[in-house]
Design an enzyme around this catalytic site. Structure first.
Site, PDB file in Angstrom:
ATOM      1  N   HIS A 184     -41.961  26.411  77.473  1.00 45.66           N
ATOM      2  CA  HIS A 184     -42.808  25.389  78.097  1.00 45.66           C
ATOM      3  C   HIS A 184     -44.077  25.259  77.281  1.00 45.66           C
ATOM      4  O   HIS A 184     -44.696  26.274  76.935  1.00 45.66           O
ATOM      5  CB  HIS A 184     -43.144  25.747  79.548  1.00 45.66           C
ATOM      6  N   ILE A 185     -44.434  24.038  77.015  1.00 47.46           N
ATOM      7  CA  ILE A 185     -45.629  23.769  76.210  1.00 47.46           C
ATOM      8  C   ILE A 185     -46.878  24.200  76.985  1.00 47.46           C
ATOM      9  O   ILE A 185     -47.778  24.834  76.449  1.00 47.46           O
ATOM     10  CB  ILE A 185     -45.675  22.265  75.872  1.00 47.46           C
ATOM     11  N   SER A 186     -46.910  23.830  78.235  1.00 44.26           N
ATOM     12  CA  SER A 186     -48.064  24.167  79.079  1.00 44.26           C
ATOM     13  C   SER A 186     -47.839  25.519  79.759  1.00 44.26           C
ATOM     14  O   SER A 186     -46.708  26.013  79.819  1.00 44.26           O
ATOM     15  CB  SER A 186     -48.249  23.086  80.150  1.00 44.26           C
ATOM     16  N   GLU A 246     -36.268  30.025  76.940  1.00 49.75           N
ATOM     17  CA  GLU A 246     -36.879  28.860  77.595  1.00 49.75           C
ATOM     18  C   GLU A 246     -38.322  28.713  77.098  1.00 49.75           C
ATOM     19  O   GLU A 246     -39.058  29.692  77.027  1.00 49.75           O
ATOM     20  CB  GLU A 246     -36.856  29.093  79.106  1.00 49.75           C
ATOM     21  N   HIS A 277     -37.284  23.482  87.236  1.00 45.33           N
ATOM     22  CA  HIS A 277     -37.705  23.905  88.563  1.00 45.33           C
ATOM     23  C   HIS A 277     -36.638  23.717  89.645  1.00 45.33           C
ATOM     24  O   HIS A 277     -36.803  24.223  90.739  1.00 45.33           O
ATOM     25  CB  HIS A 277     -38.999  23.158  88.945  1.00 45.33           C
ATOM     26  N   ARG A 315     -50.444  25.786  86.879  1.00 46.28           N
ATOM     27  CA  ARG A 315     -50.328  24.402  87.351  1.00 46.28           C
ATOM     28  C   ARG A 315     -49.818  24.377  88.802  1.00 46.28           C
ATOM     29  O   ARG A 315     -49.931  25.360  89.514  1.00 46.28           O
ATOM     30  CB  ARG A 315     -49.442  23.620  86.370  1.00 46.28           C
ATOM     31  N   ARG A 341     -44.204  24.269  89.847  1.00 44.83           N
ATOM     32  CA  ARG A 341     -43.895  24.622  88.451  1.00 44.83           C
ATOM     33  C   ARG A 341     -43.834  26.135  88.237  1.00 44.83           C
ATOM     34  O   ARG A 341     -43.501  26.606  87.159  1.00 44.83           O
ATOM     35  CB  ARG A 341     -44.942  24.022  87.501  1.00 44.83           C
ATOM     36  N   ARG A 356     -47.693  11.246  76.334  1.00 40.93           N
ATOM     37  CA  ARG A 356     -47.628  11.691  77.725  1.00 40.93           C
ATOM     38  C   ARG A 356     -48.698  12.749  77.995  1.00 40.93           C
ATOM     39  O   ARG A 356     -48.702  13.805  77.341  1.00 40.93           O
ATOM     40  CB  ARG A 356     -46.237  12.315  77.914  1.00 40.93           C
ATOM     41  N   ASP A 381     -26.423  26.903  85.550  1.00 44.81           N
ATOM     42  CA  ASP A 381     -25.026  27.329  85.449  1.00 44.81           C
ATOM     43  C   ASP A 381     -24.470  27.072  84.056  1.00 44.81           C
ATOM     44  O   ASP A 381     -23.681  27.864  83.545  1.00 44.81           O
ATOM     45  CB  ASP A 381     -24.164  26.604  86.498  1.00 44.81           C
ATOM     46  N   ALA A 431     -38.886  19.128  83.781  1.00 40.40           N
ATOM     47  CA  ALA A 431     -38.908  19.350  85.230  1.00 40.40           C
ATOM     48  C   ALA A 431     -37.593  19.908  85.767  1.00 40.40           C
ATOM     49  O   ALA A 431     -37.576  20.518  86.850  1.00 40.40           O
ATOM     50  CB  ALA A 431     -39.254  18.047  85.946  1.00 40.40           C
ATOM     51  N   PRO A 490     -36.203  15.940  80.165  1.00 43.10           N
ATOM     52  CA  PRO A 490     -36.810  14.656  80.509  1.00 43.10           C
ATOM     53  C   PRO A 490     -38.291  14.554  80.178  1.00 43.10           C
ATOM     54  O   PRO A 490     -39.046  15.512  80.350  1.00 43.10           O
ATOM     55  CB  PRO A 490     -36.588  14.545  82.025  1.00 43.10           C
ATOM     56  N   ASN A 491     -38.640  13.392  79.680  1.00 44.11           N
ATOM     57  CA  ASN A 491     -40.017  12.980  79.385  1.00 44.11           C
ATOM     58  C   ASN A 491     -40.600  13.610  78.123  1.00 44.11           C
ATOM     59  O   ASN A 491     -41.688  13.235  77.691  1.00 44.11           O
ATOM     60  CB  ASN A 491     -40.946  13.258  80.583  1.00 44.11           C
ATOM     61  N   ASN A 509     -36.412  23.540  76.357  1.00 44.58           N
ATOM     62  CA  ASN A 509     -37.478  23.157  77.282  1.00 44.58           C
ATOM     63  C   ASN A 509     -36.831  22.168  78.258  1.00 44.58           C
ATOM     64  O   ASN A 509     -36.660  20.988  77.932  1.00 44.58           O
ATOM     65  CB  ASN A 509     -38.641  22.491  76.546  1.00 44.58           C
TER      66      ASN A 509
HETATM   67  C1  DQA Z   1     -42.920  21.471  80.775  1.00 44.39           C
HETATM   68  C2  DQA Z   1     -43.466  21.893  82.152  1.00 44.39           C
HETATM   69  C3  DQA Z   1     -42.679  21.224  83.268  1.00 44.39           C
HETATM   70  O1  DQA Z   1     -43.212  21.607  84.527  1.00 44.39           O
HETATM   71  C4  DQA Z   1     -42.780  19.730  83.145  1.00 44.39           C
HETATM   72  O2  DQA Z   1     -41.995  19.108  84.141  1.00 44.39           O
HETATM   73  C5  DQA Z   1     -42.417  19.234  81.790  1.00 44.39           C
HETATM   74  C6  DQA Z   1     -42.907  19.960  80.630  1.00 44.39           C
HETATM   75  C7  DQA Z   1     -43.754  22.052  79.626  1.00 44.39           C
HETATM   76  O3  DQA Z   1     -43.268  22.013  78.501  1.00 44.39           O
HETATM   77  O4  DQA Z   1     -44.890  22.514  79.826  1.00 44.39           O
HETATM   78  O5  DQA Z   1     -41.805  18.185  81.649  1.00 44.39           O
HETATM   79  O6  DQA Z   1     -41.602  21.969  80.650  1.00 44.39           O
END
Ligand code: DQA
Length: 144
Positions: free
Chosen positions: A99-101, A97, A79, A106, A110, A17, A86, A76, A9-10, A73
């Site tokens: 994560h960009i950040s 896995e 978490h 944070r 997270r 964003r 599963d 959210a 998502p997002n 990725n």
């Molecule tokens: C994320 C980190 C997650 O906590 C966040 O909800 C995201 C992006 C990252 O790529 O850093 O949507 O997965």
């Protein structure tokens, strides 16, 4: 290798964003760069992005019939989605896995990943390079 790159998502809003956290490159640009990198390595990549948990689960299930590796990725969902965890645990396709950040610098929520324990490993904080780093990991593993 045949890669499946899943973004949750997002992440379709990359570039727009919170650019201070996620950078200014768009999702489309990320996909074309990864596609070019995969091609340069004689590999193929399929992209799935969804804001819906069930669609991500369906993509993981389908991957068991064709993919050699999953790079995910989960956004959210990382978490708290036991269903996604599963799904990853249900298929034999190995996943990394991404994560960009750097999620560990944070908010406390997270710092927990319910999905990482069923992945080979987790990459975080390397920006968009994390996706390519995951591909390089799998390519190196296959070569050795
Ligand atoms: C994320 C980190 C997650 O906590 C966040 O909800 C995201 C992006 C990252 O790529 O850093 O949507 O997965």
């Amino acid at each position: 290798m045949r890669f499946l790159v899943i973004n949750g998502p997002n992440l379709n809003l990359l570039g727009e964003r919170e650019p201070g956290i996620y950078g200014s490159e768009s999702y489309a640009s990320l996909c074309s760069r990864l596609e070019a990198f995969a091609a340069s390595q004689g590999s193929e990549v399929t992209f799935v992005q969804s804001n819906h948990e069930g669609a991500l689960i369906d993509a993981i299930h389908e991957a068991r019939t064709w993919a050699d590796a999953i790079i995910i990725n989960p956004g959210a969902f990382t978490h708290y989605s036991y269903a996604l965890r599963d799904a990853l645990a249900s298929v034999r396709v190995p996943a990394v896995e991404v994560h960009i950040s750097n999620v560990h610098t944070r908010e406390a929520f997270r710092h927990v990943s319910v999905t990482a324990p069923v992945c080979v490993g987790q990459i975080c904080g390397l920006g968009l390079y994390g996706y390519e780093a995951a591909m390089r990991f799998f390519l190196g593993r296959e070569a050795s």
